[in-house]
Design an enzyme around this catalytic site. Structure first.
Site, PDB file in Angstrom:
ATOM      1  N   ASP A 114     -11.236  -7.579   1.428  1.00 57.02           N
ATOM      2  CA  ASP A 114     -12.028  -6.507   2.053  1.00 57.02           C
ATOM      3  C   ASP A 114     -13.506  -6.586   1.709  1.00 57.02           C
ATOM      4  O   ASP A 114     -14.294  -5.803   2.234  1.00 57.02           O
ATOM      5  CB  ASP A 114     -11.477  -5.136   1.634  1.00 57.02           C
ATOM      6  CG  ASP A 114     -10.110  -4.889   2.219  1.00 57.02           C
ATOM      7  OD1 ASP A 114      -9.431  -3.960   1.782  1.00 57.02           O
ATOM      8  OD2 ASP A 114      -9.696  -5.671   3.111  1.00 57.02           O
ATOM      9  N   ILE A 129      -5.812 -14.433   2.508  1.00 53.01           N
ATOM     10  CA  ILE A 129      -5.023 -13.238   2.838  1.00 53.01           C
ATOM     11  C   ILE A 129      -4.914 -13.082   4.349  1.00 53.01           C
ATOM     12  O   ILE A 129      -3.816 -12.980   4.898  1.00 53.01           O
ATOM     13  CB  ILE A 129      -5.645 -11.970   2.210  1.00 53.01           C
ATOM     14  CG1 ILE A 129      -5.889 -12.165   0.710  1.00 53.01           C
ATOM     15  CG2 ILE A 129      -4.764 -10.751   2.499  1.00 53.01           C
ATOM     16  CD1 ILE A 129      -4.648 -12.343  -0.117  1.00 53.01           C
ATOM     17  N   CYS A 183      -4.306  -6.878  14.892  1.00 51.73           N
ATOM     18  CA  CYS A 183      -5.604  -6.197  14.964  1.00 51.73           C
ATOM     19  C   CYS A 183      -6.680  -7.269  14.840  1.00 51.73           C
ATOM     20  O   CYS A 183      -6.381  -8.461  14.751  1.00 51.73           O
ATOM     21  CB  CYS A 183      -5.740  -5.142  13.858  1.00 51.73           C
ATOM     22  SG  CYS A 183      -5.942  -5.859  12.247  1.00 51.73           S
ATOM     23  N   ARG A 243     -14.380   4.423  10.173  1.00 48.31           N
ATOM     24  CA  ARG A 243     -12.983   4.495   9.722  1.00 48.31           C
ATOM     25  C   ARG A 243     -12.906   4.445   8.194  1.00 48.31           C
ATOM     26  O   ARG A 243     -12.001   4.980   7.598  1.00 48.31           O
ATOM     27  CB  ARG A 243     -12.183   3.314  10.299  1.00 48.31           C
ATOM     28  CG  ARG A 243     -12.048   3.342  11.804  1.00 48.31           C
ATOM     29  CD  ARG A 243     -11.110   2.282  12.285  1.00 48.31           C
ATOM     30  NE  ARG A 243      -9.872   2.318  11.505  1.00 48.31           N
ATOM     31  CZ  ARG A 243      -8.867   1.458  11.664  1.00 48.31           C
ATOM     32  NH1 ARG A 243      -8.978   0.489  12.549  1.00 48.31           N
ATOM     33  NH2 ARG A 243      -7.768   1.542  10.947  1.00 48.31           N
ATOM     34  N   LEU A 285       8.106  -7.954   5.500  1.00 46.35           N
ATOM     35  CA  LEU A 285       8.396  -7.729   4.063  1.00 46.35           C
ATOM     36  C   LEU A 285       8.740  -6.256   3.818  1.00 46.35           C
ATOM     37  O   LEU A 285       9.649  -5.939   3.033  1.00 46.35           O
ATOM     38  CB  LEU A 285       7.205  -8.154   3.209  1.00 46.35           C
ATOM     39  CG  LEU A 285       6.805  -9.638   3.305  1.00 46.35           C
ATOM     40  CD1 LEU A 285       5.545  -9.907   2.498  1.00 46.35           C
ATOM     41  CD2 LEU A 285       7.939 -10.541   2.839  1.00 46.35           C
ATOM     42  N   LYS A 326     -10.210   5.134   0.396  1.00 45.01           N
ATOM     43  CA  LYS A 326      -9.414   5.267   1.630  1.00 45.01           C
ATOM     44  C   LYS A 326      -8.016   4.695   1.416  1.00 45.01           C
ATOM     45  O   LYS A 326      -7.015   5.325   1.759  1.00 45.01           O
ATOM     46  CB  LYS A 326     -10.108   4.512   2.762  1.00 45.01           C
ATOM     47  CG  LYS A 326      -9.232   4.246   3.974  1.00 45.01           C
ATOM     48  CD  LYS A 326      -9.944   3.533   5.104  1.00 45.01           C
ATOM     49  CE  LYS A 326      -9.973   2.064   4.958  1.00 45.01           C
ATOM     50  NZ  LYS A 326      -8.767   1.350   5.394  1.00 45.01           N
ATOM     51  N   ASN A 327      -7.942   3.502   0.828  1.00 44.68           N
ATOM     52  CA  ASN A 327      -6.653   2.798   0.748  1.00 44.68           C
ATOM     53  C   ASN A 327      -5.738   3.333  -0.337  1.00 44.68           C
ATOM     54  O   ASN A 327      -4.576   2.940  -0.403  1.00 44.68           O
ATOM     55  CB  ASN A 327      -6.886   1.290   0.599  1.00 44.68           C
ATOM     56  CG  ASN A 327      -7.481   0.711   1.870  1.00 44.68           C
ATOM     57  OD1 ASN A 327      -7.536   1.378   2.911  1.00 44.68           O
ATOM     58  ND2 ASN A 327      -7.950  -0.520   1.802  1.00 44.68           N
ATOM     59  N   ARG A 330      -0.509  -8.579  11.818  1.00 39.66           N
ATOM     60  CA  ARG A 330      -0.196  -7.646  10.743  1.00 39.66           C
ATOM     61  C   ARG A 330       1.315  -7.417  10.700  1.00 39.66           C
ATOM     62  O   ARG A 330       1.806  -6.358  11.014  1.00 39.66           O
ATOM     63  CB  ARG A 330      -0.957  -6.334  10.938  1.00 39.66           C
ATOM     64  CG  ARG A 330      -2.467  -6.480  11.123  1.00 39.66           C
ATOM     65  CD  ARG A 330      -3.182  -7.075   9.928  1.00 39.66           C
ATOM     66  NE  ARG A 330      -3.174  -6.221   8.764  1.00 39.66           N
ATOM     67  CZ  ARG A 330      -4.055  -5.257   8.530  1.00 39.66           C
ATOM     68  NH1 ARG A 330      -4.982  -5.013   9.417  1.00 39.66           N
ATOM     69  NH2 ARG A 330      -3.999  -4.516   7.439  1.00 39.66           N
ATOM     70  N   PRO A 331       2.078  -8.483  10.337  1.00 42.21           N
ATOM     71  CA  PRO A 331       3.545  -8.322  10.336  1.00 42.21           C
ATOM     72  C   PRO A 331       3.997  -7.307   9.288  1.00 42.21           C
ATOM     73  O   PRO A 331       3.261  -7.014   8.347  1.00 42.21           O
ATOM     74  CB  PRO A 331       4.048  -9.721   9.982  1.00 42.21           C
ATOM     75  CG  PRO A 331       2.929 -10.333   9.218  1.00 42.21           C
ATOM     76  CD  PRO A 331       1.666  -9.782   9.818  1.00 42.21           C
TER      77      PRO A 331
HETATM   78  C1  EPZ Z   1      -3.920  -3.362   2.812  1.00 38.96           C
HETATM   79  O1  EPZ Z   1      -3.416  -3.732   4.072  1.00 38.96           O
HETATM   80  C2  EPZ Z   1      -5.276  -2.723   3.065  1.00 38.96           C
HETATM   81  N1  EPZ Z   1      -5.120  -1.543   3.924  1.00 38.96           N
HETATM   82  C3  EPZ Z   1      -6.211  -3.724   3.744  1.00 38.96           C
HETATM   83  O2  EPZ Z   1      -7.492  -3.099   3.846  1.00 38.96           O
HETATM   84  C4  EPZ Z   1      -6.339  -4.947   2.846  1.00 38.96           C
HETATM   85  O3  EPZ Z   1      -7.151  -5.912   3.488  1.00 38.96           O
HETATM   86  C5  EPZ Z   1      -4.953  -5.533   2.567  1.00 38.96           C
HETATM   87  O4  EPZ Z   1      -4.108  -4.527   1.985  1.00 38.96           O
HETATM   88  C6  EPZ Z   1      -5.012  -6.704   1.592  1.00 38.96           C
HETATM   89  O5  EPZ Z   1      -5.591  -6.289   0.389  1.00 38.96           O
HETATM   90  C7  EPZ Z   1      -4.671  -0.383   3.381  1.00 38.96           C
HETATM   91  O6  EPZ Z   1      -4.351  -0.309   2.205  1.00 38.96           O
HETATM   92  C8  EPZ Z   1      -4.598   0.799   4.301  1.00 38.96           C
HETATM   93  P1  EPZ Z   1      -0.913  -6.618   3.076  1.00 38.96           P
HETATM   94  P2  EPZ Z   1      -1.871  -4.226   4.205  1.00 38.96           P
HETATM   95  O7  EPZ Z   1       0.423  -6.162   3.498  1.00 38.96           O
HETATM   96  O8  EPZ Z   1      -1.041  -3.567   3.195  1.00 38.96           O
HETATM   97  C9  EPZ Z   1       0.927 -10.498   5.061  1.00 38.96           C
HETATM   98  C10 EPZ Z   1      -9.435  -2.350   4.898  1.00 38.96           C
HETATM   99  O9  EPZ Z   1     -10.382  -3.027   5.333  1.00 38.96           O
HETATM  100  N2  EPZ Z   1       2.136  -9.682   5.265  1.00 38.96           N
HETATM  101  O10 EPZ Z   1      -1.243  -6.612   1.626  1.00 38.96           O
HETATM  102  O11 EPZ Z   1      -1.497  -4.109   5.620  1.00 38.96           O
HETATM  103  C11 EPZ Z   1      -0.257 -10.013   5.874  1.00 38.96           C
HETATM  104  O12 EPZ Z   1      -0.216 -10.558   7.183  1.00 38.96           O
HETATM  105  C12 EPZ Z   1      -8.015  -2.825   5.153  1.00 38.96           C
HETATM  106  O13 EPZ Z   1      -9.543  -1.304   4.218  1.00 38.96           O
HETATM  107  C13 EPZ Z   1       3.297 -10.289   5.737  1.00 38.96           C
HETATM  108  O14 EPZ Z   1       3.326 -11.492   5.982  1.00 38.96           O
HETATM  109  O15 EPZ Z   1      -2.018  -5.776   3.844  1.00 38.96           O
HETATM  110  C14 EPZ Z   1      -1.427 -10.517   5.078  1.00 38.96           C
HETATM  111  O16 EPZ Z   1      -1.629 -11.879   5.387  1.00 38.96           O
HETATM  112  C15 EPZ Z   1      -7.955  -4.024   6.087  1.00 38.96           C
HETATM  113  N3  EPZ Z   1       4.395  -9.523   5.916  1.00 38.96           N
HETATM  114  C16 EPZ Z   1      -0.955 -10.411   3.622  1.00 38.96           C
HETATM  115  O17 EPZ Z   1       0.478 -10.370   3.701  1.00 38.96           O
HETATM  116  C17 EPZ Z   1       4.401  -8.178   5.643  1.00 38.96           C
HETATM  117  O18 EPZ Z   1       5.451  -7.537   5.816  1.00 38.96           O
HETATM  118  C18 EPZ Z   1      -1.442  -9.191   2.888  1.00 38.96           C
HETATM  119  O19 EPZ Z   1      -1.157  -8.078   3.696  1.00 38.96           O
HETATM  120  C19 EPZ Z   1       3.209  -7.586   5.161  1.00 38.96           C
HETATM  121  C20 EPZ Z   1       2.091  -8.350   4.965  1.00 38.96           C
END
Ligand code: EPZ
Length: 424
Positions: free
Chosen positions: A308, A330, A117, A400, A126, A22-23, A122-123
């Protein structure tokens, strides 16, 4: 609203074929916005999130359809609509991954801020910092990001944040940089296999990306991108979930279509727990017929232990011979499943980003509520090993991210049925 009714106590035995990731599929689908030529994407799982993104891409002027071999075809025909509204993004945060491709190709985009969520804030600061570094003009109006990318220029970008790298942030910046003038270097990029898959897909479209899969990705901007015919990698999180299912039921599962190298952190953890795992090319055999050892887990960016799989592993450790500690680095609030597991007799104590898991002899079936995708999987695993009957409510969460999960589980002996009106 569908629910699963599960009778616990069966040991899973047999073969499971893992679906596409999916991801990986979601950002690759979004990257089709970078061309008006028809792209073919194979091994895309049939999931609610894929259908949701497909309808967003249609709102953004693309034709999206599956052929008889289930290959997904995406072809953009009209680039005048550039809005991904709040209703769309609120329902699936990953919709944000259309921002980078739209900015690069259409030079403008209007995308709703995702908000939070069930697993926490989910900021996207970055993402926005990286796009601004490329020269994008970004304004916030009514909760939407208004982005102008008329003159994107390659640059050096540090994309690390307080929780390490960002997966979709890396996807957005990489997808924007492919059509920027000059060279872009992303430092502290996400190294997830799904980012490697996206980089390979973009290169198949004619991009010039190197270093994807390492913390430093180099992108040399090109004039335009074209069609690609690409096969998505297998889903390592689905594979990990089924490995834990085989272990927790003391069964013996053979997983086909796996990329074992994507699962090293989990395999290491299962080994310490005392689960037997045998790897041969794209196949993993898992079995466990003895008491489980407690272990300490800390979730990290790839190749560390994946967040995950945290909930699913917590369920397994509920039955270990002793105390385990699980720390979420995370998403520190990603523990909605603990209260529901507690309803089934699990002994869990949360202290900030850490949960102490005291092993118990057995879990007891009960009605429990799914809250998010991976928490739902953790509750299904608990139901399969609990004494008696478990009803998992709101299984739309699990739909999902897991393709036909109850059918896959039924085929290896699980007593699980989907009901539309649960009696609880
Ligand atoms: C991806 O989400 C995955 N989703 C998530 O899987 C997964 O848990 C996550 O990466 C971490 O591996 C998809 O790929 C669709 P991040 P993503 O940006 O990209 C912080 C599932 O169950 N952060 O890597 O949204 C954030 O809050 C889903 O399949 C900032 O601070 O996650 C988190 O603490 C859930 N600022 C950390 O970084 C930003 O601009 C990692 O988030 C972006 C993120």
């Amino acid at each position: 609203m569908d629910a699963f009714v599960i009778q616990g106590g069966t040991r899973l035995r047999g073969e499971v074929t893992i679906s596409g990731a999916k991801n990986a599929a979601l950002p690759i689908m979004a990257a089709c916005l970078l061309t008006q030529q028809e792209c073919l994407i194979r091994n895309v799982p049939d999931l609610a999130d894929v259908r949701h993104l497909s309808s967003l891409l249609e709102n953004l002027g693309a034709k999206v359809w599956r052929d008889k071999q289930k290959t997904l075809h995406i072809q953009v025909q009209d680039e005048s609509h550039c809005l991904a509204d709040y209703e769309t993004v609120r329902r699936m945060r990953a919709s944000i991954c259309v921002l980078g491709p739209m900015l690069a190709r259409r030079h403008r985009a209007e995308v709703s801020m995702p908000g939070g969520c069930a697993i926490g804030d989910r900021p996207i600061n970055l993402h926005l910092r990286g796009l601004a570094a490329l020269g994008a003009k970004l304004d916030l109006e009514g909760g939407n990001i208004l982005a102008d990318g008329s003159c994107l220029e390659g640059t050096e970008i540090f994309l690390g944040g307080p929780f390490g790298s960002t997966v979709l942030g890396t996807a957005n910046v990489m997808s924007a940089a492919v059509l920027a003038k000059g060279k872009t270097i992303i430092e502290y990029a996400a190294c997830e296999p799904e980012i490697v898959d996206l980089g390979n897909f973009l290169n198949a479209m004619g991009a010039k990306i190197s270093g994807h899969g390492t913390p430093r990705i180099t992108i040399k901007g090109v004039e335009s991108l074209g069609a690609a015919d690409y096969t998505v990698i297998p889903d390592r999180i689905e594979a990990g979930t089924f490995l834990i299912a085989g272990a927790i039921t003391n069964g013996e599962l053979i997983l086909k279509n796996c990329r074992t190298e994507h699962l090293m952190a989990l395999l290491d953890c299962l080994h310490k727990i005392g689960v037997d795992v045998d790897r041969q090319d794209g196949t993993i055999r898992v079995s466990s017929a003895r008491r489980l050892n407690p272990v300490d887990i800390t979730t990290q960016p790839y190749p560390g232990f994946p967040t995950d799989l945290q909930a699913q592993c917590m369920t397994l450790l509920c039955l270990a011979d002793g105390n385990s500690m699980i720390t979420e680095k995370i998403f520190p609030d990603r523990f909605m499943h603990t209260a529901e597991l507690g309803r089934m007799g699990a002994q869990l104590r949360k202290e900030g980003p850490t949960v102490l898991v005291q092993g118990v002899r057995e879990l007891i079936g009960a009605p429990v509520m799914a809250s998010d995708l991976r928490a739902s999987a953790a509750l299904v695993l608990a139901g399969m090993v609990a004494k008696g009957e478990t009803t998992v409510l709101r299984v739309y969460h699990i739909d999902r991210g897991y393709e036909h999960i109850e059918e896959k589980l039924q085929r290896v002996g699980a007593k699980i049925t989907r009901v539309d009106q649960p009696q609880v």
